[in-house]
Design a protein around this motif. Sequence first.
Motif, PDB file in Angstrom:
ATOM      1  N   GLN A 122      10.258  13.373  34.251  1.00  0.00           N
ATOM      2  CA  GLN A 122       8.795  13.402  34.338  1.00  0.00           C
ATOM      3  C   GLN A 122       8.363  14.794  34.754  1.00  0.00           C
ATOM      4  O   GLN A 122       8.676  15.253  35.848  1.00  0.00           O
ATOM      5  N   HIS A 123       7.600  15.437  33.878  1.00  0.00           N
ATOM      6  CA  HIS A 123       7.255  16.850  34.034  1.00  0.00           C
ATOM      7  C   HIS A 123       5.990  16.991  34.900  1.00  0.00           C
ATOM      8  O   HIS A 123       4.951  17.471  34.431  1.00  0.00           O
ATOM      9  N   GLY A 124       6.094  16.567  36.165  1.00  0.00           N
ATOM     10  CA  GLY A 124       4.976  16.659  37.088  1.00  0.00           C
ATOM     11  C   GLY A 124       4.585  15.305  37.627  1.00  0.00           C
ATOM     12  O   GLY A 124       5.322  14.318  37.517  1.00  0.00           O
ATOM     13  N   THR A 125       3.393  15.245  38.209  1.00  0.00           N
ATOM     14  CA  THR A 125       2.847  13.999  38.745  1.00  0.00           C
ATOM     15  C   THR A 125       1.362  13.925  38.399  1.00  0.00           C
ATOM     16  O   THR A 125       0.714  14.941  38.131  1.00  0.00           O
ATOM     17  N   GLY A 126       0.827  12.707  38.404  1.00  0.00           N
ATOM     18  CA  GLY A 126      -0.598  12.531  38.169  1.00  0.00           C
ATOM     19  C   GLY A 126      -1.021  12.962  36.778  1.00  0.00           C
ATOM     20  O   GLY A 126      -0.280  12.845  35.798  1.00  0.00           O
ATOM     21  N   ALA A 127      -2.231  13.506  36.690  1.00  0.00           N
ATOM     22  CA  ALA A 127      -2.812  13.845  35.389  1.00  0.00           C
ATOM     23  C   ALA A 127      -2.045  14.931  34.659  1.00  0.00           C
ATOM     24  O   ALA A 127      -2.082  15.012  33.424  1.00  0.00           O
ATOM     25  N   VAL A 128      -1.321  15.778  35.402  1.00  0.00           N
ATOM     26  CA  VAL A 128      -0.619  16.892  34.750  1.00  0.00           C
ATOM     27  C   VAL A 128       0.524  16.408  33.861  1.00  0.00           C
ATOM     28  O   VAL A 128       0.942  17.122  32.945  1.00  0.00           O
ATOM     29  N   VAL A 129       1.010  15.193  34.087  1.00  0.00           N
ATOM     30  CA  VAL A 129       2.098  14.667  33.255  1.00  0.00           C
ATOM     31  C   VAL A 129       1.660  14.585  31.797  1.00  0.00           C
ATOM     32  O   VAL A 129       2.421  14.932  30.884  1.00  0.00           O
ATOM     33  N   GLU A 130       0.443  14.143  31.562  1.00  0.00           N
ATOM     34  CA  GLU A 130      -0.064  14.078  30.184  1.00  0.00           C
ATOM     35  C   GLU A 130      -0.215  15.471  29.594  1.00  0.00           C
ATOM     36  O   GLU A 130       0.079  15.700  28.418  1.00  0.00           O
ATOM     37  N   THR A 131      -0.643  16.424  30.408  1.00  0.00           N
ATOM     38  CA  THR A 131      -0.782  17.799  29.930  1.00  0.00           C
ATOM     39  C   THR A 131       0.573  18.381  29.529  1.00  0.00           C
ATOM     40  O   THR A 131       0.703  19.038  28.489  1.00  0.00           O
ATOM     41  N   MET A 132       1.583  18.146  30.344  1.00  0.00           N
ATOM     42  CA  MET A 132       2.920  18.677  30.073  1.00  0.00           C
ATOM     43  C   MET A 132       3.583  17.986  28.897  1.00  0.00           C
ATOM     44  O   MET A 132       4.370  18.589  28.169  1.00  0.00           O
ATOM     45  N   GLY A 133       3.290  16.706  28.702  1.00  0.00           N
ATOM     46  CA  GLY A 133       3.884  15.959  27.608  1.00  0.00           C
ATOM     47  C   GLY A 133       5.248  15.397  27.957  1.00  0.00           C
ATOM     48  O   GLY A 133       5.827  15.698  29.008  1.00  0.00           O
TER      49      GLY A 133
END
Length: 254
Positions: A122-133
């Motif tokens: 998981q490339h981050g947490t919260g909303a940034v996960v969708e940004t990172m893909g």
Amino acid sequence: MQLQLLRNAALKLSYAGRTILVDPDLGARHSRRSIAGRSNNPMVDLPLPIEDILAGVDLVIVSHLHADHFDEVAKERLPKDLPLICRAGDEETIAKAGFRAITPLDCYLRLGPIILKSHPAQHGTGAVVETMGPVMGFGLEAPGEPAFYWCGDSVLYPPLLDAVKATDPDIIVTHSCGALWDGTLIVMDAGQTLDLCEAAPRATVIATHMEALDHATVSRAALRQAAQARGIGSERLLIPQDGETIELRASVAA
């Protein structure tokens, strides 16, 4: 097995008779834009000529499509008929770059004596996960070789911990630079790396993806200092320099 850190996440592995190139980022120093406003990226040169990096490679693994893991120079320089394994869902994009021997890794593959498994990341947490893909980790197993777990561009989160505990690897590779996106951690920092060391006390952990990108927040020296403060020695946590090659056996690093 042998593991050579090239730069950032890029590794060259010798494993069970195969020579595997992982997440090739082959661009010149400062050839891509800045992320955090400190420097163009990558911030350092490759430690070897591209010809030497590609010599002997018979398999490529691409965990996701961010430029620091599969850049335009890699797309140009890698032979298009070289077997390439990618995260399931990325195969169409990679095919548009001309590659003809692509296999998506959905669950696991058998490559002769090697079993290659996809692992959660998981490339981050919260909303940034969708940004990172979406991204992936992976594992390698083969008779006579150490069980190998590559965490990929991931924070330390419960599914990753569960997968590590279930597979009980000899070697774990982390991305430990503490990179931030919009102020949110998108890969492991020093604390998460050391938490993983403590959660997998039998494994040798190898920290990579360091000192190459301008949105990183953790240096090699800072990670080593934090490890010493936690009582985690250099025999448990390896922090290789770019270009360094490490010989590894089951439960033993030398």
